[in-house]
Design an enzyme around this catalytic site. Structure first.
Site, PDB file in Angstrom:
ATOM      1  N   ASP A   1       0.861  -1.484   0.125  1.00 14.42           N
ATOM      2  CA  ASP A   1      -0.010  -0.028   0.070  1.00 14.42           C
ATOM      3  C   ASP A   1       0.973   1.086  -0.017  1.00 14.42           C
ATOM      4  OD1 ASP A   1      -2.482   1.283   0.053  1.00 14.42           O
ATOM      5  OD2 ASP A   1      -1.973   1.770   2.190  1.00 14.42           O
TER       6      ASP A   1
ATOM      7  N   ASP B   1      -0.356   5.211   0.969  1.00 13.03           N
ATOM      8  CA  ASP B   1      -0.371   6.311   1.862  1.00 13.03           C
ATOM      9  C   ASP B   1      -0.415   5.509   3.061  1.00 13.03           C
ATOM     10  OD1 ASP B   1      -0.877   8.734   2.993  1.00 13.03           O
ATOM     11  OD2 ASP B   1      -2.050   9.273   1.284  1.00 13.03           O
TER      12      ASP B   1
END
Length: 353
Positions: free
Chosen positions: A26, A28
């Site tokens: 991932d 952010d």
């Protein structure tokens, strides 16, 4: 998935970057926050790649194209090619292409990332419900997306045009705080039409399928900071996961996680990819990791307010993360297939979490 944070047999004594061939990361809250690299991310990813691990960046944000995301990562010091970025726009475009004819028109409510992904699959983006679209797709369009775009989607969906969404994350982090995400925009059209979209993004299977197809990963490790997208996506894909505590998940949320939100491993940040994860072992009525032992006490004696709430106890000393791993084992074993309702306040406070 594992009933507690523990070391998988294939990872025993080995760095995770050696035990798994591809990290599905991932962005952010894991690699960057507010546009800046998170501490230790750049050097950790560089070392993992140098050791032979492939890196793929998996994002539910459909606004930016893979080229733009790769450019941002490269600017941060993480050399990245566009092919190493997988977006929910790509996942939803494939989903649409499997249900409409080649060359079909698709009404786009979102940004350039969606348009590029649709063209990649031989579909034609259009702007109006009057353009005879074969499908409607919604993806995050940024803070300046006009309200009238939701009306266009509603007109087409109300006529029975198939409706798709890149993802349904209700919020998205920004430099100023938490802002409405694509899921909030999807709710607008849902309220107006009463319809339900087909959704592609994490934690649902289309996103995992897109990631595996594009990376060719055989032993993937999902790395994320969100239990309800990253970790649940790994659970749905039946692959292992590493939760890093650089994003939105705190210790209390982790201990209360139901089975689909329980990671295989937990660490402070991406340096956890470069190390072996310690074993969590049963120890009498509790679980031991490093110098810590965690136990789950049942409810206390009946009192004026009814039965007292049970609690998690933590004894010993040592590394903070070892204490958290031991608490996870005790909490999740006690909860079984449910969510742990034991009071963990004192135990977490002892770890400074």
């Amino acid at each position: 998935m594992s009933p507690s944070v523990r070391t998988r047999p294939e990872a025993s004594g080995r760095a995770l970057s050696e035990a798994y061939d591809t990290a599905l990361l991932d962005l952010d809250g894991v690699v960057y926050a507010g546009g800046s690299a998170i501490a230790h991310a750049v050097e950790s990813l560089e070392k993992a790649r140098e050791g032979g691990m492939r890196l793929a960046y998996v994002t539910n944000n459909a606004l930016r194209t893979p080229e733009v995301v790769a450019g941002h990562l490269t600017e941060l010091g993480i050399a990245t090619e566009a092919g190493e970025v997988i977006t929910s726009a790509q996942a939803v475009a494939r989903l649409i292409s499997e249900q409409v004819p080649a060359g079909a028109r698709v009404l786009v409510i979102g940004g350039e990332g969606l348009r590029v992904a649709l063209r990649e699959r031989g579909l034609v983006p259009v702007e109006s419900a009057d353009d005879d679209p074969a499908a409607v797709v919604q993806g995050f369009g940024g803070p300046d997306l006009p309200w009238g775009r939701f009306a266009e989607a509603s007109y087409a969906v109300a006529r029975g045009v198939p409706w798709f969404a890149s993802n349904t994350d209700l919020t998205i982090p920004s430099g100023r705080g938490i802002a409405p995400g694509n899921g909030a925009a999807v709710e607008v059209v849902r309220i107006a039409t009463g319809a339900e979209p087909q959704v592609a993004g994490k934690p649902l299977p289309p996103m995992h399928r897109e990631t595996i197809l594009r990376t060719g990963a055989e032993r993937p490790l999902v790395v994320g900071d969100r239990l309800d997208t990253d970790i649940e996506g790994a659970f749905n894909g039946e692959v292992d996961s590493l939760l890093v505590l650089t994003g939105v998940t705190d210790g209390a949320q982790l201990l209360a996680a139901p089975p689909r939100h329980r990671p295989t491993y937990v660490d402070a940040d991406l340096r956890g990819m470069l190390t072996g994860q310690p074993e969590v072992e049963a120890d009498g009525d509790g679980f031991r990791c490093g110098g810590w032992t965690a136990t789950a006490d049942g409810a206390g004696d009946p009192g004026e307010g009814g039965r007292e709430r049970g609690r998690l106890r933590l004894d010993g000393d040592g590394e903070v993360l070892d204490g958290l791993r031991a608490l996870c084992a005790a909490a999740w074993t006690s909860a079984g297939e449910g969510s742990c309702g034991l009071d963990a306040g004192k135990a977490l406070a002892r770890l400074g979490l």
